[in-house]
Design a protein around this motif. Structure first.
Motif, mmCIF file in Angstrom:
data_model
loop_
_atom_site.group_PDB
_atom_site.id
_atom_site.type_symbol
_atom_site.label_atom_id
_atom_site.label_comp_id
_atom_site.label_asym_id
_atom_site.label_seq_id
_atom_site.Cartn_x
_atom_site.Cartn_y
_atom_site.Cartn_z
ATOM 1 N N VAL A 99 0.845 -1.196 0.000
ATOM 2 C CA VAL A 99 0.000 0.000 0.000
ATOM 3 C C VAL A 99 0.881 1.246 0.000
ATOM 4 O O VAL A 99 0.635 2.204 -0.731
ATOM 5 C CB VAL A 99 -0.929 -0.002 1.239
ATOM 6 C CG1 VAL A 99 -1.779 1.259 1.268
ATOM 7 C CG2 VAL A 99 -1.795 -1.240 1.246
ATOM 8 N N LYS A 100 1.953 1.182 0.799
ATOM 9 C CA LYS A 100 2.872 2.324 0.853
ATOM 10 C C LYS A 100 3.461 2.602 -0.519
ATOM 11 O O LYS A 100 3.587 3.741 -0.943
ATOM 12 C CB LYS A 100 4.020 2.011 1.814
ATOM 13 C CG LYS A 100 3.786 2.507 3.214
ATOM 14 C CD LYS A 100 5.120 2.579 3.933
ATOM 15 C CE LYS A 100 4.976 2.082 5.362
ATOM 16 N NZ LYS A 100 6.235 1.681 5.953
ATOM 17 N N LYS A 101 3.833 1.517 -1.204
ATOM 18 C CA LYS A 101 4.446 1.694 -2.518
ATOM 19 C C LYS A 101 3.437 2.304 -3.476
ATOM 20 O O LYS A 101 3.769 3.175 -4.276
ATOM 21 C CB LYS A 101 4.928 0.340 -3.038
ATOM 22 C CG LYS A 101 5.817 0.450 -4.256
ATOM 23 C CD LYS A 101 6.326 -0.922 -4.655
ATOM 24 C CE LYS A 101 7.203 -0.858 -5.883
ATOM 25 N NZ LYS A 101 7.562 -2.215 -6.334
ATOM 26 N N ALA A 102 2.172 1.876 -3.381
ATOM 27 C CA ALA A 102 1.133 2.415 -4.257
ATOM 28 C C ALA A 102 0.979 3.911 -4.015
ATOM 29 O O ALA A 102 0.740 4.686 -4.932
ATOM 30 C CB ALA A 102 -0.186 1.695 -4.006
ATOM 31 N N GLY A 103 1.144 4.315 -2.750
ATOM 32 C CA GLY A 103 0.973 5.721 -2.407
ATOM 33 C C GLY A 103 2.164 6.583 -2.789
ATOM 34 O O GLY A 103 2.098 7.803 -2.725
ATOM 35 N N THR A 104 3.263 5.979 -3.184
ATOM 36 C CA THR A 104 4.448 6.776 -3.512
ATOM 37 C C THR A 104 4.855 6.601 -4.982
ATOM 38 O O THR A 104 4.470 7.384 -5.833
ATOM 39 C CB THR A 104 5.621 6.374 -2.599
ATOM 40 O OG1 THR A 104 5.753 4.946 -2.615
ATOM 41 C CG2 THR A 104 5.389 6.827 -1.182
ATOM 42 N N ILE A 105 5.569 5.507 -5.249
ATOM 43 C CA ILE A 105 6.098 5.305 -6.594
ATOM 44 C C ILE A 105 4.988 5.167 -7.641
ATOM 45 O O ILE A 105 5.035 5.764 -8.709
ATOM 46 C CB ILE A 105 6.984 4.042 -6.624
ATOM 47 C CG1 ILE A 105 8.171 4.250 -5.679
ATOM 48 C CG2 ILE A 105 7.466 3.755 -8.030
ATOM 49 C CD1 ILE A 105 9.070 3.060 -5.588
ATOM 50 N N ILE A 106 3.979 4.383 -7.304
ATOM 51 C CA ILE A 106 2.913 4.130 -8.277
ATOM 52 C C ILE A 106 2.114 5.413 -8.505
ATOM 53 O O ILE A 106 1.698 5.723 -9.627
ATOM 54 C CB ILE A 106 1.975 3.007 -7.797
ATOM 55 C CG1 ILE A 106 2.783 1.779 -7.362
ATOM 56 C CG2 ILE A 106 0.967 2.631 -8.873
ATOM 57 C CD1 ILE A 106 3.658 1.194 -8.424
ATOM 58 N N LEU A 107 1.927 6.186 -7.436
ATOM 59 C CA LEU A 107 1.218 7.460 -7.556
ATOM 60 C C LEU A 107 1.962 8.371 -8.531
ATOM 61 O O LEU A 107 1.381 8.907 -9.476
ATOM 62 C CB LEU A 107 1.112 8.120 -6.177
ATOM 63 C CG LEU A 107 0.495 9.511 -6.151
ATOM 64 C CD1 LEU A 107 -0.981 9.434 -6.556
ATOM 65 C CD2 LEU A 107 0.614 10.145 -4.760
ATOM 66 N N GLU B 199 4.520 -2.718 -11.019
ATOM 67 C CA GLU B 199 3.071 -2.512 -10.898
ATOM 68 C C GLU B 199 2.572 -1.450 -11.877
ATOM 69 O O GLU B 199 1.385 -1.382 -12.181
ATOM 70 C CB GLU B 199 2.690 -2.062 -9.484
ATOM 71 C CG GLU B 199 2.925 -3.071 -8.401
ATOM 72 C CD GLU B 199 4.268 -2.844 -7.734
ATOM 73 O OE1 GLU B 199 5.196 -2.353 -8.409
ATOM 74 O OE2 GLU B 199 4.385 -3.173 -6.540
ATOM 75 N N ASN B 200 3.496 -0.620 -12.336
ATOM 76 C CA ASN B 200 3.100 0.427 -13.268
ATOM 77 C C ASN B 200 2.507 -0.132 -14.554
ATOM 78 O O ASN B 200 1.818 0.578 -15.281
ATOM 79 C CB ASN B 200 4.293 1.315 -13.604
ATOM 80 C CG ASN B 200 4.459 2.415 -12.580
ATOM 81 O OD1 ASN B 200 3.494 2.778 -11.912
ATOM 82 N ND2 ASN B 200 5.663 2.918 -12.450
ATOM 83 N N VAL B 201 2.805 -1.388 -14.860
ATOM 84 C CA VAL B 201 2.199 -1.992 -16.039
ATOM 85 C C VAL B 201 0.676 -1.967 -15.868
ATOM 86 O O VAL B 201 -0.070 -1.611 -16.778
ATOM 87 C CB VAL B 201 2.707 -3.441 -16.243
ATOM 88 C CG1 VAL B 201 1.933 -4.130 -17.361
ATOM 89 C CG2 VAL B 201 4.190 -3.430 -16.544
#
Ligand SMILES: Nc1nc2c(ncn2[C@@H]2O[C@H](COP(=O)(O)OP(=O)(O)OP(=O)(O)O)[C@@H](O)[C@H]2O)c(=O)[nH]1
Lengths: 658, 86
Positions: free
Chosen positions: A514-522, A577-579
Motif C-alpha cells: 500500500v505504501k508503494k502504491a501511495g508513492t512510486i505508483i502514484l 506494478e506500473n504496467v
C-alpha cells in the motif's frame, strides 16, 4: 564453604527446568567473567546443607571452539565443581552421551547423570534400563521427568551422596583404536612427572594435544616451555602425516563409535522404530522427483487459493475505486484537476491497489507454508536442482528472498563467499518473479482468462524459474568460472501454524504494498496521465505517450503486442506494478482493457513483464553490488531473453491454433 | 571410518539429511545430532539467512512484502574441512 554443583549438558535438554526445580526461587543471574555468556547460580538446600548450583552453558562437545564450550570446559577442568550433574536427553542419547564421554575423559570422578525427558522417551518406544546404564557407564543415573518434577528428590539425594563421597563413581573412559592408544600412551609418557600432570588428567592432555587443541597447546607452552612443546608437536605432525586425516575428526569419530557400542547394553526400542510420519513425509517432500511434483502442486494450489478468494475481492475493490471516481468527477470544476485525479490518480493507483487482496493472500500462504515447516522442505528440493545447474546451495537464500523483492535478494548475495557465485546469483535473481510482478501476472490472468487462472500464473512462474536455472548454467559455464560449495539444511519440525503470527507476518509484508502504491505508483500514474494528455489528448496520435509507444510498436508487434503495451512496459521499468496502472490510465475502465487484448496477447505480456528489464531499484542494487558493467549486462541479456521468449511463445501459440 | 567422518564426507558430496540417514542407516534425528557435534567442532557452520540483507535494504520502507524466510537451519562446510584434507 558451600559445595558446588555444576549442571552440564547439550542445549535444550532441560537444564533450566532442573535448575529451577533444584534451586526454587533462590537464583542469581550474571555473566561469566570476561565474556557475555549468561551465568545462572542458585542455592539448593538438602538435609540442612546448602549447595551452590551453577548452570553451565549448553554445548555439544568440549572442543573449546566457541565461548560457551570454553566456559563450560574451564569450569569443569579447574575442578570447580564438587558434583557435576550431566543432564542427558533420553530421546537423543547418542549425541548426549558423546558430551558425557568428553566429560568423563577429563578424569572427573564426581559425575551424576540426570536422564531427563524419560516421559518422551517412553512415548517414542525408547526403553532405557537405568541400572544397567549405571553399571556400563560407572556413574549414578537418575531417571527424570523434570517438567513434572519426577525424580528430582532422588537427584538431590544422589548429589548429596556424591558430594560427600558416599557413592562410588568410576566413569568409563572411551577407548580408541590401538594406533591412537599408542600415541596417547607416548605423549602421556612425555608429560609424566611434569607440573601439568599434577593438575590435569594425562590422558586428557594427550588426546587434546593430538587434536591440536589450541588452549591445551598454550597450556603446555606455559608450563613446560617451547622445547617440550616442539618435541610433542613434531611427533604429532608425523602421526598426522601417517594418517593423512585430521586427528581431531578421527578421534571424535571413534569416540562416537565407542558410545554406539555401549548403547545396546542398556537401551532398546520397545517396538520396531518404523519411520515416523514426519520422516515419511520428509522423504516424499524432499525426494528428487516427488518433491518437485509436490512443489508444483503446492504452487498450483497456492495460486488456486489466491485466485479463488482474492479475485472476487479484487473485483469489488476495483468497482469501488471506479464508483469513487465517478462520484468525484462532477464535484471538481477544473477540467485539468478532474482529469489528473480521476483519470490519472484513481484509475492508476486504484488499479494497482485493487490487487491488495491478492498480494495479502500470497504472503498469507507463504507465511503459512513457512510456519508449518514446508518452506525448508521446498528449499531442499530447490537446492538440489540449483546444484545441478551449477549454482551453490547458498544462493538459495537470496533467491528465496527474490520472490518477495529482488532488491534485498541482490544484497543478500553478499553471503556468498565465491565471487563467481555472487555474480551468477545476482544476474539470474531478477528473473525470479517478485511480489510486484505477481500483481501484474494476476491482473492479466484474472482479466483475460475465465478458467485456469491458477494454471496460467503457475506456468509463468515455472517458465521464469526454469529460465533462471538455465541462465545460471549458461553463465557459470561460459561467463564466470569457479568452484561451488556444498551446504545442508536441517528440517524444522512440522507444526500446526499459529494463525496469529501468520496473519501478523502477512500483514506486515503486504502493508508495504500500500505504501508503494501511495508513492512510486502514484508518481508513475501522474506521469502517465500527463504523457497521455499532452500536448494533445490520447487518440489524437500526438500525445507523448502515443509517440513513444509508436516508436517501439514495430518491435513489440513481433510478440503480438501494441503500442499501449509498449508504453506500459516502459513504465514498468520504474516499478513493475506500473504496467497495471498504465493500463488503467490508458484505457480508463476494466471493460475497455478486457476488450483490448485476446488471452494469448495477455499471456505474452505477462511473460515479457516477468522477464524483461528489472525495475530501477534492482538495477541500482546490482550496480552498487557489482558495478555498472554487470548492471548493464543484466539489462541487455534480460531484454534479449524476454524478446526471444515473447516472440517464440506468440508464434508457436499462433501456429498451434490458439 | 567412523560415522561422524562419514557424515562430513556425505555433506561434502552434497547429500541431504534424509539421504545421509539412509546411506549410513541411522534415523534422521541422529544425523542431526552428528551435525550438531560437527558444528561444535567447527567443521560446519550455520549460515545467516536473509534478515541482514533486508535490514540493510534501501527499499525497506516501501518494499512490498519485505523478506520471505524459512524456518530450518542452514549449514555450510567451514574452512576447517579443506584443512582436514591436507
Ligand atoms: N516432556 C518433557 N519435557 C521436558 C522435560 N524437561 C524439560 N522439558 C522441556 O524441554 C524444553 C527445554 O527445557 P529447558 O529447561 O529450557 O532446557 P535447557 O537445557 O535449559 O535449554 P537451553 O537453555 O537451550 O540450554 C522445555 O520446553 C521444557 O519444558 C521432561 O522431563 N519431559
Amino acid at each position: 564453604m558451600m559445595k558446588v554443583v555444576a549442571l552440564a549438558g547439550n542445549p535444550n535438554v532441560g537444564k533450566t527446568t532442573i535448575f529451577n526445580e533444584l534451586t526454587g526461587m533462590r537464583q542469581h543471574v550474571g555473566n561469566w567473567p570476561g565474556v557475555t555468556v549468561e551465568k545462572k547460580e542458585g542455592i539448593l538446600e538438602y538435609k540442612g546443607e546448602k549447595f551452590l548450583v551453577v548452570d553451565l552453558p549448553g554445548t555439544y562437545s568440549l572442543t573449546a571452539h566457541s565461548v560457551d564450550e570454553l566456559v563450560a570446559r574451564d569450569f569443569l577442568l579447574k575442578g570447580s565443581a564438587d558434583v557435576v550433574v550431566d543432564v542427558v536427553d533420553a530421546t537423543a542419547l547418542m549425541r548426549n552421551l558423546f558430551l558425557t564421554m568428553e566429560i568423563f575423559e577429563m578424569g572427573l570422578k564426581n559425575t551424576v547423570i540426570a536422564l531427563n525427558k524419560i516421559d518422551l522417551a517412553e512415548k517414542r518406544g525408547i526403553e532405557i534400563d537405568a541400572r544397567k546404564m549405571e553399571a556400563v557407564l560407572g556413574v549414578p543415573v537418575i531417571p527424570l521427568n523434570a517438567k513434572e518434577g519426577i525424580g528430582i528428590k532422588e537427584l538431590k539425594k544422589k548429589i548429596y551422596e556424591v558430594a560427600h563421597r558416599k557413592t562410588r563413581v568410576e566413569p568409563i573412559i572411551p577407548r580408541y583404536d590401538p594406533a591412537i592408544e599408542r600415541e596417547i600412551e607416548h605423549i602421556s609418557t612425555v608429560l609424566k612427572h611434569t607440573e601439568l600432570a599434577e593438575k590435569y588428567s594425562l590422558r586428557w592432555l594427550a588426546i587434546k594435544l593430538l587434536m591440536r587443541d589450541e588452549e591445551v597447546i598454550k597450556l603446555v607452552l606455559r608450563y613446560l616451555g617451547s622445547e617440550k612443546l616442539n618435541e610433542i608437536m613434531g611427533h604429532i605432525g608425523e602421526v598426522e602425516e601417517r594418517y593423512k586425516r585430521a586427528m581431531d575428526l578421527m578421534i571424535a569419530s571413534q569416540k562416537y563409535e565407542f558410545v554406539d557400542s555401549l548403547m545396546h547394553r542398556f537401551m532398546r526400542y520397545r517396538f520396531e522404530q518404523g519411520e515416523t510420519f514426519s520422516d515419511q513425509l520428509d522423504r516424499i517432500l524432499t525426494h528428487p522427483v516427488y518433491g518437485l511434483l509436490a512443489l508444483f502442486a503446492v504452487f498450483y494450489l497456492m495460486f488456486k487459493f489466491i485466485f479463488a478468494f482474492g479475485m472476487p475481492l479484487q473485483g469489488m475493490l476495483d468497482d469501488a475505486f471506479s464508483s469513487f471516481g465517478q462520484w468525484l468527477a462532477p464535484q471538481i470544476a477544473s477540467e485539468t484537476l478532474r482529469g489528473l485525479l480521476v483519470d490519472g490518480v484513481i484509475a492508476g493507483v486504484g488499479a494497482v491497489l485493487s490487487f491488495f487482496p491478492l498480494v495479502f493472500l500470497l504472503f498469507l500462504v507463504m507465511a503459512f507454508l513457512e510456519d508449518v515447516g514446508y518452506m525448508a522442505r521446498a528449499a531442499v528440493v530447490m537446492e538440489r536442482m540449483m546444484r545441478k545447474f551449477g549454482l551453490p546451495g547458498k544462493s538459495l537464500i537470496p533467491l528465496v528472498l527474490a520472490f518477495g523483492c529482488n532488491v534485498p535478494a541482490v544484497m543478500g548475495t553478499r553471503t556468498l563467499d565465491e565471487e563467481k557465485d555472487r555474480i551468477v546469483t545476482m544476474l539470474i535473481n531478477p528473473l525470479i518473479p517478485c511480489s510486484a510482478r505477481l500483481s501484474v501476472i494476476s491482473f492479466l490472468a484474472g482479466a483475460f482468462f475465465k478458467e485456469n487462472q491458477a494454471l496460467v500464473a503457475v506456468s509463468i512462474y515455472a517458465v521464469a524459474i526454469l529460465l533462471a536455472l538455465l541462465m545460471a548454467w549458461v553463465f557459470s559455464r561460459f561467463l564466470v568460472g569457479g568452484e561451488t560449495s556444498p551446504f545442508i539444511i536441517e528440517l524444522p519440525e512440522y507444526l500446526v501454524p499459529s494463525w496469529k503470527t501468520v496473519i501478523i507476518h502477512s500483514w506486515e509484508r503486504s502493508k508495504e504494498f500500500v505504501k508503494k502504491a501511495g508513492t512510486i505508483i502514484l508518481a508513475g500514474s501522474i506521469a502517465i496521465w500527463y504523457l497521455s494528455n499532452y500536448p494533445s489528448v490520447i487518440g489524437s496520435g500526438r500525445s507523448y505517450a502515443e509517440r513513444i509507444g509508436m516508436f517501439f510498436e514495430p518491435y513489440v508487434r513481433l510478440m503480438g503486442l501494441d503500442w499501449k503495451a509498449a508504453v506500459s512496459l516502459l513504465f514498468g521499468i520504474i516499478a513493475k506494478e506500473n504496467v497495471i496502472s498504465t493500463y488503467g490510465v490508458l484505457y480508463g475502465s476494466r471493460e475497455a482493457i478486457i476488450n483490448a487484448m485476446v488471452p494469448l496477447q495477455a499471456y505474452v505480456l505477462g511473460l515479457v513483464t516477468t522477464l524483461y528489464i528489472p525495475c530501477i531499484a534492482t538495477i541500482g542494487a546490482i550496480k552498487a553490488e557489482a558495478g555498472w558493467k554487470w548492471a548493464m549486462f543484466t539489462v541487455v541479456y534480460m531484454i534479449g531473453l524476454a524478446s526471444v521468449v515473447g516472440i517464440i511463445t506468440y508464434h508457436a501459440a499462433l501456429a498451434l491454433g490458439f | 571410518m567412523g560415522k561422524l567422518e562419514k557424515v562430513l564426507e556425505l555433506i561434502e558430496a552434497g547429500k541431504s539429511i534424509e539421504e545421509i540417514s539412509r546411506e549410513i542407516g541411522v534415523p534422521p534425528s541422529e544425523v542431526e545430532g552428528m551435525i550438531k557435534i560437527l558444528e561444535s567442532m567447527g567443521y560446519i557452520q550455520v549460515i545467516e539467512t536473509g534478515d541482514s540483507a533486508c535490514e540493510a535494504c534501501p527499499l525497506k520502507s516501501i518494499c512490498p512484502g519485505s523478506c520471505i524466510k524459512f524456518k530450518g537451519k542452514l549449514y555450510q562446510l567451514s574452512f576447517k574441512v579443506s584443512r582436514a584434507h591436507r
